[in-house]
Scaffold this motif. Sequence first.
Motif, PDB file in Angstrom:
ATOM      1  N   PHE A 128      14.509  -6.970   8.723  1.00 35.74           N
ATOM      2  CA  PHE A 128      15.217  -5.694   8.731  1.00 35.74           C
ATOM      3  C   PHE A 128      14.347  -4.639   9.405  1.00 35.74           C
ATOM      4  N   GLN A 129      14.776  -4.228  10.579  1.00 35.38           N
ATOM      5  CA  GLN A 129      14.068  -3.245  11.397  1.00 35.38           C
ATOM      6  C   GLN A 129      12.592  -3.605  11.596  1.00 35.38           C
ATOM      7  N   LYS A 130      12.329  -4.934  11.633  1.00 32.82           N
ATOM      8  CA  LYS A 130      10.987  -5.447  11.942  1.00 32.82           C
ATOM      9  C   LYS A 130       9.916  -4.762  11.091  1.00 32.82           C
ATOM     10  N   SER A 131      10.116  -4.833   9.787  1.00 25.70           N
ATOM     11  CA  SER A 131       9.228  -4.149   8.850  1.00 25.70           C
ATOM     12  C   SER A 131       8.087  -5.064   8.413  1.00 25.70           C
ATOM     13  N   ILE A 132       6.912  -4.470   8.251  1.00 23.89           N
ATOM     14  CA  ILE A 132       5.792  -5.202   7.670  1.00 23.89           C
ATOM     15  C   ILE A 132       5.166  -4.355   6.567  1.00 23.89           C
ATOM     16  N   THR A 133       4.390  -5.014   5.714  1.00 24.36           N
ATOM     17  CA  THR A 133       3.697  -4.292   4.660  1.00 24.36           C
ATOM     18  C   THR A 133       2.342  -4.928   4.378  1.00 24.36           C
ATOM     19  N   PHE A 134       1.428  -4.106   3.846  1.00 24.11           N
ATOM     20  CA  PHE A 134       0.110  -4.598   3.428  1.00 24.11           C
ATOM     21  C   PHE A 134       0.234  -5.569   2.253  1.00 24.11           C
ATOM     22  N   TRP A 135       1.169  -5.269   1.355  1.00 20.55           N
ATOM     23  CA  TRP A 135       1.300  -5.996   0.092  1.00 20.55           C
ATOM     24  C   TRP A 135       2.748  -5.910  -0.342  1.00 20.55           C
ATOM     25  N   ILE A 177       4.213  -0.698   5.833  1.00 18.71           N
ATOM     26  CA  ILE A 177       4.798   0.184   4.834  1.00 18.71           C
ATOM     27  C   ILE A 177       3.805   0.315   3.677  1.00 18.71           C
ATOM     28  N   LEU A 178       3.696   1.505   3.122  1.00 19.66           N
ATOM     29  CA  LEU A 178       2.667   1.770   2.118  1.00 19.66           C
ATOM     30  C   LEU A 178       2.950   1.082   0.783  1.00 19.66           C
ATOM     31  N   PHE A 179       4.198   1.124   0.326  1.00 20.04           N
ATOM     32  CA  PHE A 179       4.524   0.525  -0.976  1.00 20.04           C
ATOM     33  C   PHE A 179       5.864  -0.189  -0.862  1.00 20.04           C
ATOM     34  N   LEU A 180       5.877  -1.478  -1.167  1.00 23.19           N
ATOM     35  CA  LEU A 180       7.092  -2.277  -1.044  1.00 23.19           C
ATOM     36  C   LEU A 180       7.290  -3.123  -2.290  1.00 23.19           C
ATOM     37  N   THR A 181       8.513  -3.125  -2.807  1.00 23.07           N
ATOM     38  CA  THR A 181       8.869  -4.028  -3.887  1.00 23.07           C
ATOM     39  C   THR A 181       9.881  -5.040  -3.381  1.00 23.07           C
ATOM     40  N   GLU A 182       9.790  -6.254  -3.911  1.00 20.27           N
ATOM     41  CA  GLU A 182      10.739  -7.308  -3.548  1.00 20.27           C
ATOM     42  C   GLU A 182      11.072  -8.117  -4.801  1.00 20.27           C
ATOM     43  N   ASN A 183      12.374  -8.288  -5.032  1.00 25.64           N
ATOM     44  CA  ASN A 183      12.820  -9.030  -6.225  1.00 25.64           C
ATOM     45  C   ASN A 183      12.148  -8.471  -7.482  1.00 25.64           C
ATOM     46  N   ARG A 186      13.007  -2.889 -12.889  1.00 21.43           N
ATOM     47  CA  ARG A 186      12.362  -1.865 -13.713  1.00 21.43           C
ATOM     48  C   ARG A 186      10.961  -1.538 -13.183  1.00 21.43           C
ATOM     49  N   VAL A 187      10.967  -0.781 -12.100  1.00 17.80           N
ATOM     50  CA  VAL A 187       9.732  -0.305 -11.467  1.00 17.80           C
ATOM     51  C   VAL A 187       9.676   1.206 -11.646  1.00 17.80           C
ATOM     52  N   SER A 188       8.554   1.710 -12.143  1.00 20.88           N
ATOM     53  CA  SER A 188       8.394   3.136 -12.379  1.00 20.88           C
ATOM     54  C   SER A 188       7.109   3.627 -11.724  1.00 20.88           C
ATOM     55  N   VAL A 189       7.216   4.721 -10.969  1.00 18.84           N
ATOM     56  CA  VAL A 189       6.043   5.343 -10.342  1.00 18.84           C
ATOM     57  C   VAL A 189       6.062   6.821 -10.727  1.00 18.84           C
ATOM     58  N   GLU A 190       4.937   7.311 -11.229  1.00 16.91           N
ATOM     59  CA  GLU A 190       4.922   8.674 -11.758  1.00 16.91           C
ATOM     60  C   GLU A 190       3.583   9.352 -11.487  1.00 16.91           C
ATOM     61  N   GLY A 191       3.655  10.571 -10.950  1.00 14.80           N
ATOM     62  CA  GLY A 191       2.494  11.459 -10.898  1.00 14.80           C
ATOM     63  C   GLY A 191       1.579  11.320  -9.699  1.00 14.80           C
ATOM     64  N   ILE A 192       1.652  10.219  -8.972  1.00 12.51           N
ATOM     65  CA  ILE A 192       0.665   9.954  -7.934  1.00 12.51           C
ATOM     66  C   ILE A 192       1.008  10.667  -6.627  1.00 12.51           C
ATOM     67  N   THR A 193       0.053  10.670  -5.707  1.00  8.77           N
ATOM     68  CA  THR A 193       0.265  11.116  -4.329  1.00  8.77           C
ATOM     69  C   THR A 193       0.267   9.903  -3.411  1.00  8.77           C
ATOM     70  N   GLN A 194       1.229   9.857  -2.507  1.00 12.23           N
ATOM     71  CA  GLN A 194       1.269   8.819  -1.469  1.00 12.23           C
ATOM     72  C   GLN A 194       0.979   9.499  -0.138  1.00 12.23           C
ATOM     73  N   LEU A 195      -0.114   9.074   0.492  1.00  9.11           N
ATOM     74  CA  LEU A 195      -0.651   9.813   1.629  1.00  9.11           C
ATOM     75  C   LEU A 195      -0.691   8.954   2.892  1.00  9.11           C
ATOM     76  N   ASN A 196      -0.200   9.515   3.987  1.00 15.02           N
ATOM     77  CA  ASN A 196      -0.409   8.970   5.333  1.00 15.02           C
ATOM     78  C   ASN A 196      -0.071   7.489   5.464  1.00 15.02           C
ATOM     79  N   SER A 197       1.149   7.152   5.092  1.00 11.26           N
ATOM     80  CA  SER A 197       1.609   5.793   5.346  1.00 11.26           C
ATOM     81  C   SER A 197       1.695   5.555   6.856  1.00 11.26           C
ATOM     82  N   PRO A 198       1.281   4.385   7.342  1.00 10.08           N
ATOM     83  CA  PRO A 198       1.407   4.113   8.777  1.00 10.08           C
ATOM     84  C   PRO A 198       2.862   4.084   9.244  1.00 10.08           C
TER      85      PRO A 198
END
Length: 433
Positions: A128-135, A177-183, A186-198
């Motif tokens: 999908f749109q030739k996406s890659i991720t670190f993790w 992509i900086l943060f990727l979930t697959e399958n 119940r994923v929760s992200v709170e309070g953090i900073t996400q900086l300078n994703s490629p």
Amino acid sequence: MRLAALSILLAAASALPSHIIPGAQIIPANDKSALKSIGAHHQIYPDRRTITIRASKNEDDDISSDFLWAIHQANHGGRLLLEKGKTYMIGKKLDLTFLDDIEVQLEGQLKFTNNITYWQANNFYYSFQKSITFWRWGGQDIKIFGKGTLDGNGQKWYDEFSGSQILDPDNTFYRPILFLTENATRVSVEGITQLNSPCWTNFFVRTNDVSFDDVFIHAYSTNASVDAANTDGFDTLSVDGLRVTNTRVDNGDDCFSPKSNTSHIFVQNLWCNNSHGVSMGSIGQYSGVMDFIENAYMENVTLLNGQNGARLKAWAGEDVGYGRITNVTYRNIQIQNTDNPIVLDQCYFDVNSTECAKYPSQVNVTNIVFDNIWGTSSGKEGKVIADLTCSPNAVCSNISLSRIDVTSPAGSPPEIICDGIQGSIGVNCTSST
């Protein structure tokens, strides 16, 4: 003396439990004093078995294997703490799709190396749109919280990608992509900073019930001649249940942009600066494929200094797909200095008018509400503050505008364009012709 000291060090190392790596510790949930001493005792979250690991000595010190070890130790009811004031460099791709009831407390800085040669060859790829991720993160009951920073270290990527287009069919320069979930569920992200994703900041794939609260997304270039390109705040593919609240995004591309087969979206108190808008789509990109976005409610959104405000977008052109965008509400939206405050774009992506007329979009747009939207356009489109142009190959019906108070510096009265919309839209509008 040296031999004696060496013997002591070896004896100390051998005394470590075999399951604990050097520089790490595991603190039981009932040791409250130890948890408090390292900042793992939290007012909101109950104490858990907590794992810490060594920090990186410098930006070339990759602790990927330590991090993976700690994730395994924290899985099934524990917590990984990344401590305040410390930096943890990730330099190898990580498959984290085995998670079950885990917390990551991010108080320090978790940062990726900018070794473009390595990451171009070692990543997780999505067609999908030739996406890659670190993790990639997957499993169930995943919670990430804290006051720390997840840093994509994107400047080198921005510099080398300069002048390219992510959707160019000839593009082979893929950016993670900086943060990727697959399958995931119940994923929760709170309070953090996400900086300078490629590239995109967040991408959720086949994920259910994901929520972000009190998150700051920032992507900026320190090179005045290069933009931080395609750094979307939120993108999705086959997601049921997406909640974003009390979040700020300053990024230079889509602030919020759920894509194919996404449903049950809730957005509240979202602030976007320098963005391409809060967009439903794009969808209908791939030949013969049916896409949908449905049941989305967005309220109390501020959109500043952007290209678009409240936007619906679908592909046109030869060999595209089809689908629907339905049951979408934009309510209480402040828009300032924005080129296209309200827009239905069914001629995406950079398709010329001739091709768009020959191969129009086949995405139906129905049951859309724009209510209580106020502010100013940039004047780039003259007096036009809303452009709702429906494809001749699609059905656009039950689209309602109410309490619209957007002005243009190009003059008054402001103009609203509507073409091909079935029925009244609730306000006076004119044809683009």
